[in-house]
Design a protein around this motif. Structure first.
Motif, PDB file in Angstrom:
ATOM      1  N   GLY A  37       0.526  10.593  -9.774  1.00 35.81           N
ATOM      2  CA  GLY A  37       0.967  11.962  -9.504  1.00 35.81           C
ATOM      3  C   GLY A  37       2.221  12.016  -8.667  1.00 35.81           C
ATOM      4  O   GLY A  37       2.996  11.069  -8.606  1.00 35.81           O
ATOM      5  N   ASN A  38       2.405  13.109  -7.952  1.00 32.29           N
ATOM      6  CA  ASN A  38       3.626  13.315  -7.167  1.00 32.29           C
ATOM      7  C   ASN A  38       3.704  12.429  -5.939  1.00 32.29           C
ATOM      8  O   ASN A  38       4.772  12.123  -5.457  1.00 32.29           O
ATOM      9  CB  ASN A  38       3.751  14.784  -6.757  1.00 32.29           C
ATOM     10  CG  ASN A  38       4.009  15.673  -7.945  1.00 32.29           C
ATOM     11  OD1 ASN A  38       4.575  15.244  -8.933  1.00 32.29           O
ATOM     12  ND2 ASN A  38       3.574  16.920  -7.864  1.00 32.29           N
ATOM     13  N   GLY A  39       2.555  12.019  -5.386  1.00 30.84           N
ATOM     14  CA  GLY A  39       2.575  11.211  -4.169  1.00 30.84           C
ATOM     15  C   GLY A  39       2.685   9.722  -4.419  1.00 30.84           C
ATOM     16  O   GLY A  39       2.924   8.954  -3.498  1.00 30.84           O
ATOM     17  N   GLY A  40       2.479   9.279  -5.659  1.00 35.78           N
ATOM     18  CA  GLY A  40       2.580   7.868  -5.962  1.00 35.78           C
ATOM     19  C   GLY A  40       1.350   7.075  -5.595  1.00 35.78           C
ATOM     20  O   GLY A  40       1.366   5.856  -5.614  1.00 35.78           O
ATOM     21  N   ASP A  41       0.240   7.747  -5.241  1.00 40.82           N
ATOM     22  CA  ASP A  41      -0.989   7.051  -4.851  1.00 40.82           C
ATOM     23  C   ASP A  41      -1.939   6.997  -6.038  1.00 40.82           C
ATOM     24  O   ASP A  41      -2.532   7.997  -6.409  1.00 40.82           O
ATOM     25  CB  ASP A  41      -1.647   7.773  -3.688  1.00 40.82           C
ATOM     26  CG  ASP A  41      -2.908   7.082  -3.213  1.00 40.82           C
ATOM     27  OD1 ASP A  41      -3.195   5.965  -3.678  1.00 40.82           O
ATOM     28  OD2 ASP A  41      -3.606   7.668  -2.367  1.00 40.82           O
ATOM     29  N   PRO A  42      -2.119   5.814  -6.645  1.00 45.43           N
ATOM     30  CA  PRO A  42      -2.978   5.717  -7.819  1.00 45.43           C
ATOM     31  C   PRO A  42      -4.472   5.629  -7.496  1.00 45.43           C
ATOM     32  O   PRO A  42      -5.291   5.509  -8.397  1.00 45.43           O
ATOM     33  CB  PRO A  42      -2.495   4.438  -8.492  1.00 45.43           C
ATOM     34  CG  PRO A  42      -1.987   3.610  -7.380  1.00 45.43           C
ATOM     35  CD  PRO A  42      -1.411   4.581  -6.377  1.00 45.43           C
ATOM     36  N   SER A  43      -4.856   5.704  -6.219  1.00 52.89           N
ATOM     37  CA  SER A  43      -6.261   5.524  -5.863  1.00 52.89           C
ATOM     38  C   SER A  43      -7.164   6.599  -6.447  1.00 52.89           C
ATOM     39  O   SER A  43      -8.353   6.381  -6.624  1.00 52.89           O
ATOM     40  CB  SER A  43      -6.424   5.471  -4.340  1.00 52.89           C
ATOM     41  OG  SER A  43      -6.061   6.719  -3.775  1.00 52.89           O
ATOM     42  N   GLY A  44      -6.618   7.779  -6.776  1.00 52.55           N
ATOM     43  CA  GLY A  44      -7.418   8.846  -7.361  1.00 52.55           C
ATOM     44  C   GLY A  44      -7.470   8.809  -8.880  1.00 52.55           C
ATOM     45  O   GLY A  44      -8.092   9.659  -9.503  1.00 52.55           O
ATOM     46  N   THR A  45      -6.853   7.805  -9.481  1.00 50.75           N
ATOM     47  CA  THR A  45      -6.809   7.694 -10.935  1.00 50.75           C
ATOM     48  C   THR A  45      -7.991   6.871 -11.429  1.00 50.75           C
ATOM     49  O   THR A  45      -8.265   5.794 -10.898  1.00 50.75           O
ATOM     50  CB  THR A  45      -5.491   7.026 -11.379  1.00 50.75           C
ATOM     51  OG1 THR A  45      -4.399   7.777 -10.863  1.00 50.75           O
ATOM     52  CG2 THR A  45      -5.392   6.976 -12.894  1.00 50.75           C
ATOM     53  N   LEU A  46      -8.692   7.401 -12.411  1.00 48.01           N
ATOM     54  CA  LEU A  46      -9.794   6.661 -13.009  1.00 48.01           C
ATOM     55  C   LEU A  46      -9.256   5.707 -14.065  1.00 48.01           C
ATOM     56  O   LEU A  46      -8.491   6.104 -14.927  1.00 48.01           O
ATOM     57  CB  LEU A  46     -10.793   7.635 -13.632  1.00 48.01           C
ATOM     58  CG  LEU A  46     -11.454   8.612 -12.669  1.00 48.01           C
ATOM     59  CD1 LEU A  46     -12.331   9.591 -13.438  1.00 48.01           C
ATOM     60  CD2 LEU A  46     -12.262   7.871 -11.621  1.00 48.01           C
ATOM     61  N   PHE A  47      -9.651   4.445 -13.961  1.00 43.67           N
ATOM     62  CA  PHE A  47      -9.218   3.434 -14.909  1.00 43.67           C
ATOM     63  C   PHE A  47     -10.395   2.983 -15.742  1.00 43.67           C
ATOM     64  O   PHE A  47     -11.527   3.076 -15.296  1.00 43.67           O
ATOM     65  CB  PHE A  47      -8.609   2.235 -14.172  1.00 43.67           C
ATOM     66  CG  PHE A  47      -7.284   2.545 -13.538  1.00 43.67           C
ATOM     67  CD1 PHE A  47      -6.131   2.517 -14.289  1.00 43.67           C
ATOM     68  CD2 PHE A  47      -7.202   2.879 -12.199  1.00 43.67           C
ATOM     69  CE1 PHE A  47      -4.906   2.806 -13.709  1.00 43.67           C
ATOM     70  CE2 PHE A  47      -5.991   3.175 -11.621  1.00 43.67           C
ATOM     71  CZ  PHE A  47      -4.844   3.139 -12.372  1.00 43.67           C
TER      72      PHE A  47
END
Length: 62
Positions: A37-47
């Motif tokens: 997203g806009n912040g560049g933090d992929p920790s909230g992305t489900l893989f």
């Protein structure tokens, strides 16, 4: 998109102040799956994620 013209630019008018016309140079098409997203933090992305491109069409006038 879907047979609707979204933008049109006369390439003869795309000249930089120094006289260089970048649109008459070779180009590449990059397709990107942005994660984070806009912040560049992929920790909230489900893989896992899947990025499927059916086709890419490029038009060029002769």
């Amino acid at each position: 998109m879907d047979d609707e013209l979204l933008n049109e630019v006369d390439l003869q008018k795309t000249v930089n102040p120094d006289g260089f016309n970048p649109f008459h140079q070779p180009h590449y098409i990059l397709l990107n799956l942005a994660i984070g997203g806009n912040g560049g933090d992929p920790s909230g992305t489900l893989f896992p994620k899947q990025y499927v491109v059916d086709y890419v069409r490029v038009y060029q006038k002769p």
